[in-house]
Scaffold this motif. Structure first.
Motif, PDB file in Angstrom:
ATOM      1  N   SER A 159      -7.121 -10.121  -4.955  1.00 52.52           N
ATOM      2  CA  SER A 159      -5.706 -10.422  -5.161  1.00 52.52           C
ATOM      3  C   SER A 159      -5.602 -11.802  -5.785  1.00 52.52           C
ATOM      4  O   SER A 159      -6.119 -12.773  -5.232  1.00 52.52           O
ATOM      5  CB  SER A 159      -4.926 -10.393  -3.841  1.00 52.52           C
ATOM      6  N   ASN A 209      -4.071  -5.080  -1.651  1.00 46.74           N
ATOM      7  CA  ASN A 209      -4.692  -5.913  -2.676  1.00 46.74           C
ATOM      8  C   ASN A 209      -4.247  -5.474  -4.063  1.00 46.74           C
ATOM      9  O   ASN A 209      -3.755  -4.363  -4.243  1.00 46.74           O
ATOM     10  CB  ASN A 209      -6.219  -5.824  -2.581  1.00 46.74           C
ATOM     11  N   GLN A 242      -0.123  -9.437  -0.739  1.00 46.46           N
ATOM     12  CA  GLN A 242      -1.181  -9.116   0.211  1.00 46.46           C
ATOM     13  C   GLN A 242      -0.731  -9.447   1.625  1.00 46.46           C
ATOM     14  O   GLN A 242      -0.903  -8.650   2.547  1.00 46.46           O
ATOM     15  CB  GLN A 242      -2.454  -9.876  -0.143  1.00 46.46           C
TER      16      GLN A 242
END
Length: 136
Positions: free
Chosen positions: A8, A23, A17
Motif C-alpha cells: 500500500s 491493500n 489500509q
C-alpha cells in the motif's frame, strides 16, 4: 497467506489500509494485481468531480501503484476492469485516450461496467488491473 507480498503506497493507500482493512496491490509470482484505483489525489484523497479529470488521475494512480509494488507501470498491464458512474461516451473516450497514452505499444483485455455506486462519495471511476512482471 504469508507467501504473497502485499503493498500500500503512502497517503490514500495507507489511509484506506487502516480505514477499510485492505491493500492496494499484491504480487503473486510474476503477476501484480491492483485494487481498484479511483481518481483521488494520492496524497490528500481529494476527489475532483469532473469525469475526465478523475479518469486521468485514476490512470496515474494505477501507474504509481504498480511501480510501488515493484513493477514498471502500465507497460506490463494485460487486464483492465473499469467501473463507471455514469458509463457514457465521455468516460469511454477518456479511457481510450489514456490507454493510448499509457500503453502505446499494446492493447490489454478490458471489461467495462456501469455501476450505481463506488467506494467513496463523488467517485466516478474505479480501475483495477493485472500486470505481468517477469523480472521478479
Amino acid at each position: 497467506m504469508s507467501h504473497l507480498s502485499y503493498r500500500s503506497y503512502g497517503g490514500v493507500g495507507k489511509r484506506n489500509q487502516e480505514k477499510f482493512h485492505y491493500n492496494q496491490a499484491v504480487r503473486i509470482g510474476d503477476r501484480i494485481e491492483c485494487a481498484g484505483q479511483g481518481g483521488w489525489d494520492p496524497t490528500t484523497g481529494v476527489i475532483r468531480r469532473e469525469t475526465n479529470t478523475q479518469i486521468d488521475q485514476a490512470f496515474a494512480n494505477v501507474d504509481m501503484n504498480l511501480k510501488h509494488a515493484g513493477g514498471k507501470g502500465w507497460e506490463q498491464v494485460f487486464r483492465v476492469n473499469s467501473y463507471h458512474i455514469p458509463l457514457n461516451d465521455e468516460a469511454l473516450e477518456a479511457m481510450v485516450r489514456n490507454f493510448k497514452k499509457y500503453m502505446p505499444n499494446h492493447e490489454p483485455i478490458w471489461t467495462v461496467v456501469g455501476v450505481s455506486r463506488l467506494g467513496e462519495d463523488d467517485m466516478r471511476v474505479e480501475i483495477e488491473v493485472v500486470a505481468h512482471d517477469p523480472q521478479q
